[in-house]
Design an enzyme around this catalytic site. Structure first.
Site, PDB file in Angstrom:
ATOM      1  N   ARG A   1       0.816  -1.212   0.000  1.00 24.43           N
ATOM      2  CA  ARG A   1       0.000   0.000   0.000  1.00 24.43           C
ATOM      3  C   ARG A   1       0.850   1.263   0.000  1.00 24.43           C
ATOM      4  NH1 ARG A   1      -4.085  -2.552   4.374  1.00 24.43           N
ATOM      5  NH2 ARG A   1      -3.002  -4.430   3.756  1.00 24.43           N
TER       6      ARG A   1
ATOM      7  N   SER B   1       5.946  -4.993   8.241  1.00 25.16           N
ATOM      8  CA  SER B   1       5.357  -5.889   9.244  1.00 25.16           C
ATOM      9  C   SER B   1       6.130  -7.185   9.421  1.00 25.16           C
ATOM     10  CB  SER B   1       3.918  -6.220   8.871  1.00 25.16           C
ATOM     11  OG  SER B   1       3.334  -5.207   8.122  1.00 25.16           O
TER      12      SER B   1
ATOM     13  N   ASP C   1       3.614  -2.910  11.749  1.00 27.33           N
ATOM     14  CA  ASP C   1       2.180  -2.626  11.530  1.00 27.33           C
ATOM     15  C   ASP C   1       1.398  -2.490  12.836  1.00 27.33           C
ATOM     16  OD1 ASP C   1       2.556  -5.330  11.954  1.00 27.33           O
ATOM     17  OD2 ASP C   1       1.134  -5.990  10.431  1.00 27.33           O
TER      18      ASP C   1
HETATM   19  P1  ADP Z   1      -2.596  -8.516   5.833  1.00 31.04           P
HETATM   20  O1  ADP Z   1      -2.689  -9.282   7.091  1.00 31.04           O
HETATM   21  O2  ADP Z   1      -2.081  -9.337   4.723  1.00 31.04           O
HETATM   22  O3  ADP Z   1      -1.930  -7.207   6.022  1.00 31.04           O
HETATM   23  P2  ADP Z   1      -5.395  -8.107   6.010  1.00 31.04           P
HETATM   24  O4  ADP Z   1      -5.312  -7.469   7.319  1.00 31.04           O
HETATM   25  O5  ADP Z   1      -6.366  -7.538   5.025  1.00 31.04           O
HETATM   26  O6  ADP Z   1      -4.023  -8.170   5.285  1.00 31.04           O
HETATM   27  O7  ADP Z   1      -5.768  -9.622   6.270  1.00 31.04           O
HETATM   28  C1  ADP Z   1      -5.909 -10.486   5.210  1.00 31.04           C
HETATM   29  C2  ADP Z   1      -6.111 -11.861   5.767  1.00 31.04           C
HETATM   30  O8  ADP Z   1      -7.333 -11.901   6.485  1.00 31.04           O
HETATM   31  C3  ADP Z   1      -6.219 -12.892   4.690  1.00 31.04           C
HETATM   32  O9  ADP Z   1      -4.968 -13.503   4.469  1.00 31.04           O
HETATM   33  C4  ADP Z   1      -7.208 -13.884   5.245  1.00 31.04           C
HETATM   34  O10 ADP Z   1      -6.535 -14.889   5.939  1.00 31.04           O
HETATM   35  C5  ADP Z   1      -8.013 -13.108   6.235  1.00 31.04           C
HETATM   36  N1  ADP Z   1      -9.319 -12.774   5.664  1.00 31.04           N
HETATM   37  C6  ADP Z   1      -9.602 -11.870   4.717  1.00 31.04           C
HETATM   38  N2  ADP Z   1     -10.912 -11.853   4.431  1.00 31.04           N
HETATM   39  C7  ADP Z   1     -11.484 -12.773   5.219  1.00 31.04           C
HETATM   40  C8  ADP Z   1     -12.822 -13.249   5.397  1.00 31.04           C
HETATM   41  N3  ADP Z   1     -13.843 -12.787   4.711  1.00 31.04           N
HETATM   42  N4  ADP Z   1     -13.003 -14.202   6.309  1.00 31.04           N
HETATM   43  C9  ADP Z   1     -12.000 -14.698   7.011  1.00 31.04           C
HETATM   44  N5  ADP Z   1     -10.728 -14.321   6.880  1.00 31.04           N
HETATM   45  C10 ADP Z   1     -10.466 -13.366   6.005  1.00 31.04           C
HETATM   46 MG    MG Z   2      -1.835  -5.916   7.601  1.00 37.07          MG
END
Ligand code: ADP
Ligand code: MG
Length: 500
Positions: A108, A178, A231
């Site tokens: 991002r 992160s 993060d």
């Molecule tokens: P990151 O952790 O990669 O920075 P996010 O905070 O958006 O990004 O988290 C994404 C993670 O959250 C995905 O890898 C998935 O495991 C989980 N996730 C995303 N959408 C859903 C959902 N609808 N239900 C359950 N888990 C989800």
């Molecule tokens: Mg994240």
């Protein structure tokens, strides 16, 4: 004549018996195979026990490990990393700041305009661009990685309209990274290890902020890396900007981690460090927490052994979005090996990580009476057609057990932090005061991450466990707040706090 009748009667009787025996045999076999599946589920439930008693043991272990990690370098599996962040944003920051966020599924770039007034609609002053990180960049070289990042920022800045009233002074940037970093200052730190599927060997041991700064200069950008933040720390910063009662931040997404505000005198391993506020944010790296009280199953043991980082990130492997779907896959595979209720064994069941957590959540949250979504996902992902309703219900149960354990363990981790800082209503583990002399203060925990924000049942289980562990009277003072994109915005806020 009579003999013939008897003969026919005997034949009919024998045939009837044979049919009956067949039916009984089939029923027996059927019952036996359902019993086998039921015992797989029962065993899973027992292995995933998160009774309040057990959760309280996890709470205590977390608080004890936090102490140990603060006492000495390497004193615990919890690294308890210093961040050098001793002041959190409070709303008086002003100017335009940038942030880059690397760490999960999406990369991002953000720009935040700060008016100097704590504004509740800070999110309206934010421009964000997200893009998936190309797989080859995740495992390439340091130079490729940072060139990719610097190019994205350059494109982002090039698109800025004239309408934006941005002075052309040197731009200041916060970098959300992160992964575990040993910080030397707010704006520098070396990578300790990769997690979550990243692996660029030549960056381990090097100053991440300096590498980024060099790449920005290579691209001809006049941008200074003012803050290098985890993060969790970004999330805490944005939480605190909106609500000064925010004391900790948790990430529950692809991975899981936590940070919180600690008293300087409690950080024994940094004795002599002078910080302006007497407090410092500590990045726990709680994904690596371990305790013998954690309810571990054979599925967890196999998942860990087959992972690229065995014996590492044990807590994360039971809680976070990267792994939950795969634990469920392993249980379904076992069910399929033990009985044929799912038909012939599909080879897809043996493909690691083929069931991603959002799909597992969709099965878990399928509200249709005939569990249509469950059937569709089992067919689409595992190529298992026509799963009987009874088996679909069992699959939903498996998702429930795995998610409930994850959410309840995360809740225990949060209470562990609250206990360490004396916000669990008991006076902290060093204080000798009893519950009754403590007045519980309003305590806010900022939470970010798709697993928490997009998975309603996960969120409900977490809250329920928090209430059970703390008791309603104490728990009502603990507020869990979702911060969308907080970790990126928070880095920009910290860039503002620590700008030159
Ligand atoms: P990151 O952790 O990669 O920075 P996010 O905070 O958006 O990004 O988290 C994404 C993670 O959250 C995905 O890898 C998935 O495991 C989980 N996730 C995303 N959408 C859903 C959902 N609808 N239900 C359950 N888990 C989800
Ligand atoms: Mg994240």
């Amino acid at each position: 004549m009579g003999r013939a009748v008897v003969g026919v009667a005997v034949t009919v009787a024998v045939a009837t018996c044979a049919v009956a025996a067949l039916v009984v045999g089939r029923r027996l076999r059927s019952r036996r195979k359902w019993n086998k599946v039921a015992s797989v589920v029962r065993e899973l439930e027992e292995g995933c026990d998160t009774s309040v008693g057990r959760l309280r043991q996890v709470v205590d272990a977390m608080a004890v490990e936090m102490h140990a990690g603060l006492a000495s370098e390497g004193g615990s599996k919890l690294k308890m990393l210093l961040t050098f962040v001793d002041n959190l944003p409070n709303g008086t920051e002003r100017g335009t700041y940038y942030a880059l966020h690397l760490g999960g599924t999406n990369f991002r770039v953000l720009r935040v305009q700060l008016s100097g007034q704590p504004s509740s609609d800070l999110e309206h002053e934010v421009e964000v661009e997200r893009q998936p990180i190309p797989e080859d960049v995740m495992t390439s070289t340091t130079e490729d990685l940072f060139d990719f990042i610097a190019s994205s920022l350059k494109d982002f800045i090039a698109k800025e309209g004239d309408g934006l009233n941005i002075s052309h002074d040197r731009r200041e940037l916060g970098f959300t990274f992160s992964f575990p970093v040993k910080q030397m200052s707010v704006s520098s730190g070396i990578l300790i290890k990769w997690t979550k599927g990243f692996s660029i060997r030549d960056l381990v041991g090097r100053d991440v902020a300096a590498c980024l700064q060099e790449a920005l200069t290579r691209k001809g950008l006049d941008v200074r890396v003012a803050a290098l933040v985890n993060d969790t720390v970004g999330t805490l910063a944005v939480g605190h900007y909106h609500d000064p009662d925010t004391v900790a931040a948790i990430i529950i997404g692809t991975g899981t981690n936590a940070c919180y505000l600690e008293r300087i005198d409690a950080i024994i391993k940094c004795q002599g460090l002078l910080m302006t506020s007497g407090r410092m944010v500590v990045n726990m790296e709680w994904g690596n927490f371990w305790s013998s009280h954690l309810p571990r199953t054979s599925y967890d043991i196999d998942l860990d052994a087959e992972s690229p980082n065995p014996n590492d990130q044990g807590f994360e492997k039971m809680i976070s979005g990267m792994y939950l779907g795969d634990i469920v896959r392993r249980v379904i595979l076992r069910m399929s090996l033990e009985s044929d209720v799912l038909g012939p064994i599909s080879p897809k069941l043996s493909t690691p990580f083929i069931l991603r957590t959002p799909f597992m959540a969709a099965m878990h949250e399928d509200n249709s009476p005939d569990l249509r979504e469950v059937a569709r996902i089992l067919n689409d992902i595992f190529e298992i057609p026509d799963v009987p309703l009874k088996a679909r219900k069992i699959v939903v149960k498996v998702c429930d057990v795995v998610t409930r354990r994850a959410a309840r363990l995360a809740a225990a981790g949060i209470v562990g932090i609250l206990k360490k800082i004396g916000r669990d209503g008991s006076g902290g583990i060093t204080g000798g005061r009893s519950r009754s002399d403590m007045k519980m203060r309003r305590t806010v925990v900022a939470i970010e991450g798709g697993l928490y924000s997009k998975y309603l049942l996960f969120r409900e289980y977490l809250r329920e466990a928090l209430n059970e562990i703390l008791g309603e009277d104490i728990a009502k003072h603990v507020i869990l707040k979702v911060t969308e994109d907080g970790s990126g915005i928070g880095a920009a806020l910290l860039a503002a706090s620590y700008s030159s």
